[in-house]
Scaffold this motif. Structure first.
Motif, short mmCIF file in Angstrom:
data_model
loop_
_atom_site.label_atom_id
_atom_site.label_comp_id
_atom_site.label_asym_id
_atom_site.label_seq_id
_atom_site.Cartn_x
_atom_site.Cartn_y
_atom_site.Cartn_z
N GLY A 168 46.64 38.26 45.55
CA GLY A 168 45.69 38.82 46.51
C GLY A 168 45.21 37.78 47.50
N ASN A 169 45.03 36.54 47.01
CA ASN A 169 44.58 35.47 47.90
C ASN A 169 45.70 34.49 48.23
N LEU A 170 46.90 34.77 47.75
CA LEU A 170 48.07 33.88 47.94
C LEU A 170 47.79 32.48 47.37
N VAL A 171 47.21 32.46 46.18
CA VAL A 171 46.86 31.19 45.55
C VAL A 171 47.74 30.93 44.35
N ALA A 172 48.23 29.70 44.25
CA ALA A 172 48.92 29.28 43.04
C ALA A 172 48.20 28.07 42.48
N PHE A 173 47.99 28.08 41.18
CA PHE A 173 47.23 27.00 40.55
C PHE A 173 48.01 26.52 39.34
N THR B 227 40.85 36.19 41.71
CA THR B 227 39.70 35.28 41.81
C THR B 227 38.59 36.00 42.55
N LYS B 228 37.47 36.12 41.86
CA LYS B 228 36.34 36.84 42.45
C LYS B 228 35.50 35.87 43.27
N LEU B 229 35.25 36.26 44.49
CA LEU B 229 34.40 35.45 45.35
C LEU B 229 33.16 36.26 45.74
N PRO B 230 32.04 35.57 45.97
CA PRO B 230 30.80 36.33 46.24
C PRO B 230 30.83 37.04 47.58
N LYS C 129 34.48 36.23 56.13
CA LYS C 129 33.24 35.54 56.46
C LYS C 129 33.43 34.66 57.68
N TYR D 292 23.48 29.99 49.06
CA TYR D 292 23.97 30.49 47.79
C TYR D 292 24.41 29.33 46.91
N PHE E 3 48.69 30.11 52.46
CA PHE E 3 48.92 29.95 51.02
C PHE E 3 47.98 28.85 50.52
N PHE E 4 47.68 28.89 49.25
CA PHE E 4 46.88 27.82 48.64
C PHE E 4 47.60 27.29 47.42
N PHE F 243 46.71 24.72 44.23
CA PHE F 243 45.78 23.82 43.56
C PHE F 243 46.53 23.17 42.42
N GLU G 51 36.68 26.83 44.40
CA GLU G 51 36.24 28.16 44.83
C GLU G 51 35.74 28.14 46.27
N ALA H 82 25.65 38.85 43.80
CA ALA H 82 26.60 38.61 44.88
C ALA H 82 28.02 39.03 44.51
N MET H 83 28.28 39.09 43.21
CA MET H 83 29.64 39.43 42.76
C MET H 83 29.87 40.94 42.70
#
Lengths: 335, 316
Positions: free
Chosen positions: A20-25, A81-84, B29, B115, B146-147, B149, B165, B244-245
């Motif tokens: 969903g966020n295109l993240v790989a960890f 990953t849930k973000l606020p 955002k 926050y 892309f990310f 980590f 995050e 917030a979640m």
């Protein structure tokens, strides 16, 4: 070769991928040896990042896609990953009074046509607005009824009635909006003026100090000297202080006609007032009556002796006493 | 209490207010980039580079701000005001001091109140300009990144987990459900080097043919590249975090227009075809000959019946 691919597969399985966020960890990666320089470690991490990106791409490009002139479109799965959020969830608006009523009565919304056939003119006309069907303003004749009172203008009455209905509707609307504001679900473009707050914040706008107010404060400061500001140097542009009290007029004391007699009149007026106010005190009737009563009382007590002390409270005297009191006070007010 | 309804006089303002109103499903955002009383050369570049990376939805302030100290009590008032003013819920604040050189505070706001906060120092900075690469590869503004980590620290160390995050929230761009695969052109690489140091670089993406559906990925570093050294951080309060979640489980149903359902005929759609405007289409070229022809025709008509007009008047 086989073992290598197997280990690679194992590695890929270890990655945390959030499509969903295109993240790989990759939480299991360790540098093989402490890097000698920054460049080396950057290179190593870039190499590994390529693997990770490839892993994302593997699952991304295998998703069902739709061909688009700009390129294949893919529907992403929801992010893991849930973000606020950035702002609170909007609250549902409370039902209006009418909605509550309609719900209770089972009234359902019906769609009405925007245009209606007008039988008088034989044309299709708007239901509301300019040039509408059955326009109240266009009625030339209103037939008189038996119940009509002479002197009443039926046209004026129509206008007044309409105005009242509009006012009532406005009142209802305000009530519903207030209710919505209480629930925190006011439409974003509406502000209630008494609670004139910015849309999301809680500050009130600072009040602007007017020119007059500033001058007033400056004047007050100027008089805060021993001389009341008399000898202060004025700044360029500063105005003379306003005299707030009345100017006292001294009248000529010597008697005569016209202005000269005014002084006498004035003092007489004041004197008369004073004397008339306290005129009843020249002979204090109340006090005199009281004294007379007390004397009478004493006489009687002496005659009858101690056993009749309770007679003090006999109803005989009371009304008498009361009347005197009430009468005197009334007198005082009347003057 | 007597109240008055205030509504904007113009549609533009009304639409702007509606854009700012809380939404059931948020789309992304905005970021506010600003700095304190003192900044270094490095920090100025870092801030402008971040602004370039996030050009699509960010705002950069260039004036000094002497009363912003995000970690201190009362130092966030001005920041929250700016957040409300610009409708930004992410911020990057740069400051430079002897105690904390090249300091970068990244944070988020919820309902325009701070926050959470993460403070990092910038070291070994290499700006976007210092990289040389094929300019065709330059990522497009606002493309979805892309990310990656890398490192155990992002899971085990609380501060790094938080940083991960925040970085993700800061750079992920618009939240999308439909993604154009041809538009993928950038990667952010974050690697844990030590428990307090994170390598951060930005790379362009080359999609190469591999013979299968999945292209072979190649990364080309385009910068900026820097080391982020962890300093202070502040996690959100638990109750605030919970609030917030919250998400809307039921997505808002968009009203389907021009589609009806009939029990007999099933789904019926109404299609509007715009006017073809046949008469207004310009001819490919206007030949002068055409004009002359017309002129001649006119003359011919006049000469044929010269008192045509009179006749017309007579008939009337």
């Amino acid at each position: 070769m086989d073992s290598e691919t197997m280990s690679e597969l194992q590695e890929v399985l270890n990655y945390d991928i959030d499509l969903g966020n295109l993240v790989a960890f990759d939480p299991h990666y360790h540098f093989t040896s402490p890097a000698a320089s920054r460049e080396e470690s950057v290179n190593e991490s870039l190499q590994h990042a390529t693997k990770l990106v490839q892993a994302i791409a593997d699952s991304l490009f295998n998703l069902p896609s739709i061909e688009d002139p700009d390129g294949p479109l893919v529907k992403l799965p929801p992010a893991t990953t849930k973000l606020p959020r950035e702002k609170p969830l909007p609250k549902p608006a409370p039902p209006t009074k009418w909605e509550v009523f309609a719900q209770k009565k089972g009234i359902q919304k019906k769609k009405k046509d925007k245009v209606v056939f007008d039988e008088e003119t034989g044309k299709w006309k708007r239901r509301h607005g300019y040039d509408r069907v059955n326009d109240d303003n266009d009625i030339p004749i209103i037939e008189a009824k038996m119940t009509d009172e002479p002197g009443d203008d039926p046209f004026a009455k129509r206008k007044v009635d309409k105005k009242k209905r509009v006012e009532k509707q406005e009142k209802n609307r305000m009530h519903n909006l207030k209710q919505a504001a209480k629930a925190g679900s006011l439409p974003s473009h509406i502000q209630l003026a008494a609670a004139s707050l910015p849309i999301t914040g809680t500050q009130t706008a600072p009040r602007k100090v007017s020119k007059d107010e500033l001058q007033h404060v400056a004047g007050m400061a100027a008089t805060a000297t021993a001389s009341g500001g008399k000898f202060d140097k004025k700044l360029p542009g500063e105005k003379q202080l306003k005299h707030e009290k009345k100017y006292r007029k001294y009248l000529p004391v010597v008697e005569g006609t016209g202005m000269a007699s005014l002084e006498r009149q004035q003092t007489e007026k004041v004197l008369n007032k004073l004397i008339s106010k306290n005129s009843h005190e020249l002979v204090n009737v109340e006090k005199a009556v009281n004294m007379y009563n007390v004397k009478e009382d004493k006489k009687r007590r002496n005659q009858k002796g101690k056993s009749f002390t309770s007679n003090k409270l006999t109803p005989n005297k009371k009304p008498f006493k009361k009347t005197t009191k009430g009468g005197s006070s009334h007198k005082g007010n009347s003057h | 209490m007597l109240m008055k309804i205030k509504t904007p006089q113009k549609g533009r303002i009304r639409r702007a207010l509606e854009k700012r109103a809380p939404k059931l499903v948020e789309s992304g955002k905005k970021t506010l980039i600003l700095h304190g009383m003192k900044t270094s050369n490095v920090l100025n570049q870092v801030l402008s580079d971040i602004y370039h990376l996030k050009r699509a939805n960010s705002m950069k302030y260039t004036r000094k701000n002497d009363n912003i100290r995000p970690f201190e009590n009362g130092g966030e008032t001005s920041l929250e005001f700016f957040s409300a003013k610009t409708d930004c819920s992410l911020f990057v604040f740069g400051s430079h001091s002897k105690k904390r050189p090249n300091n970068l505070v990244m944070g988020r706001t919820y309902d325009h109140h701070v926050y959470d906060l993460v403070e990092v120092g910038v070291e070994n900075y290499k700006s976007m300009d210092s990289f040389s690469y094929d300019k065709k590869l330059t990522p497009h503004v606002g493309s979805k990144p892309f990310f990656t980590f890398i490192g155990e620290g992002f899971e085990s160390v609380q501060e790094l987990k938080h940083l991960k995050e925040v970085l993700l929230d800061l750079f992920r761009g618009e939240i999308v459900t439909n993604l154009n695969l041809a538009g993928l052109d950038r990667v952010y690489v974050c690697t844990v080097v030590s428990p307090t140091r994170v390598l951060f670089t930005h790379c362009a993406l080359k999609l190469k043919k591999s013979g299968t559906i999945v292209p072979r990925m190649e990364l080309v570093e385009v910068g900026p590249s820097m080391d982020l050294v962890l300093r202070r951080h502040r996690l959100p309060e638990e109750s605030l975090r919970k609030e917030a979640m919250k998400t809307s489980l039921d997505k808002p149903k968009k009203k389907e227009k021009n589609v009806k359902k009939d029990p007999v005929e099933g789904k019926i759609g109404k299609i509007y075809i715009p006017d073809q405007k046949v008469g207004e289409v310009a001819l490919p070229h206007k030949a002068k000959g055409v004009k002359r022809e017309r002129r001649e025709a006119k003359l011919k008509v006049k000469s044929d019946n010269p008192d045509e007009k009179k006749q017309k008047m007579d008939t009337e």
